[in-house]
Design a protein around this motif. Structure first.
Motif, short mmCIF file in Angstrom:
data_model
loop_
_atom_site.label_atom_id
_atom_site.label_comp_id
_atom_site.label_asym_id
_atom_site.label_seq_id
_atom_site.Cartn_x
_atom_site.Cartn_y
_atom_site.Cartn_z
N ALA A 198 5.05 -18.86 28.72
CA ALA A 198 5.22 -19.87 29.77
C ALA A 198 6.38 -20.81 29.45
O ALA A 198 7.21 -21.13 30.32
N GLU A 199 6.46 -21.27 28.18
CA GLU A 199 7.52 -22.21 27.83
C GLU A 199 8.90 -21.55 27.85
O GLU A 199 9.91 -22.20 28.17
N GLU A 200 8.97 -20.26 27.52
CA GLU A 200 10.25 -19.54 27.59
C GLU A 200 10.73 -19.42 29.03
O GLU A 200 11.90 -19.68 29.34
N LEU B 46 14.09 -20.52 31.05
CA LEU B 46 14.97 -19.47 31.58
C LEU B 46 14.93 -19.39 33.10
O LEU B 46 15.73 -18.68 33.70
N GLY B 47 14.00 -20.07 33.74
CA GLY B 47 13.92 -20.02 35.20
C GLY B 47 13.26 -18.76 35.69
O GLY B 47 13.85 -17.99 36.43
N HIS C 206 6.51 -12.43 33.19
CA HIS C 206 7.56 -11.47 33.50
C HIS C 206 8.19 -10.97 32.20
O HIS C 206 8.27 -11.69 31.20
N CYS C 207 8.65 -9.75 32.21
CA CYS C 207 9.10 -9.10 30.98
C CYS C 207 10.39 -9.73 30.44
O CYS C 207 11.31 -10.05 31.21
#
Length: 250
Positions: A201-203, A207-208, A213-214
């Motif tokens: 979630a934090e990534e 990254l938007g 998502h992969c």
């Protein structure tokens, strides 16, 4: 269920997926409602819901609060060109991560001392709990977030030297190869391993994208004479970027 026969929810998801790929359900169009899927395919509510969940997990559709589920506009993946060591310039760190002369990148970073986790210690061939310098980066192209990177360097090598902080000092921002050379460590090998996993979630917030998502994870380690001097995890959205390698033929 006969051998080779798909479960109903996979069959429904596959048909809807093909309609998205064929443009029958174009970007920004609304996915058929659960009731419509149930009626059109002659399946239960549970099957219809599971089919929609699959498409959402694959990143093909997205839910909009109070409105419904819509087909996402899938970007054409850009290339993250990687070609080993690049001489550092004014944007040396970005060049180290993305070796493309046509790209003008920027980054933000933050460094702090940490105790190495068991996984990081194993990669650096250190005892667990050994002190390392951890540096987190957010890389951008034209202001848009492209990838994240977290690197770790053993303080047993860099501590109390001019290169202890990767982004400060006389060689701040010059990349691992040049910085290590300044303390008489000649980097002669780099290993990169590529894997995929759901984005945290934090990534995805940085990254938007949507959590789950992969993402592609490039696990990179620089070595000097077999001694690991830096290891890093580079994270990029799998639907927006793909790494491309230029490798010399000897």
């Amino acid at each position: 269920m006969a051998f080779g026969e798909q479960p109903a929810y996979l069959r429904v998801a596959g048909d809807l997926r093909q309609k998205i790929f064929d443009g029958v359900l174009p970007p920004h169009s609304r996915l058929p409602s659960q009731a419509r899927i149930r009626a059109e395919y002659g399946v239960s509510d549970t099957v219809a819901l599971e089919a929609r969940k699959i498409l959402m997990a694959e990143g093909l559709v997205e839910g909009r609060s109070g409105s419904g589920t819509y087909v996402r506009e899938l970007p054409e993946p850009g290339r993250i060109v990687r070609a080993g060591y690049r001489p550092s310039g004014s944007d040396g760190v970005f060049r180290q991560e993305q070796a493309d002369d046509q790209v003008k990148g920027s980054w933000e970073s933050c460094s702090e001392q940490q105790e190495a986790s068991a996984a990081v210690a194993a990669r650096l061939r250190l005892p667990a709990g050994e002190r390392v310098m951890q540096t987190r980066y957010v890389f951008r192209t034209d202001g848009e977030p492209v990838m994240l990177s977290t690197s770790w360097e053993p303080l047993s090598l860099t501590g109390r030297t001019p290169v202890m902080l990767p982004e400060e000092g006389p060689l701040g921002g010059h990349g691992v190869v040049e910085r290590m050379a300044a303390i008489d460590l000649v980097v002669d090998n780099v290993l990169e391993e590529i894997g995929a996993r759901p984005g945290l979630a934090e990534e995805m917030a940085e990254l938007g994208g949507m959590a789950g998502h992969c993402v592609l994870v490039i696990r990179r380690t620089f070595c000097a004479g077999g001694l690991p001097v830096e290891t890093a995890d580079i994270v990029l959205p799998a639907d927006r970027y793909r790494p491309a390698y230029h490798l010399p033929v000897r």
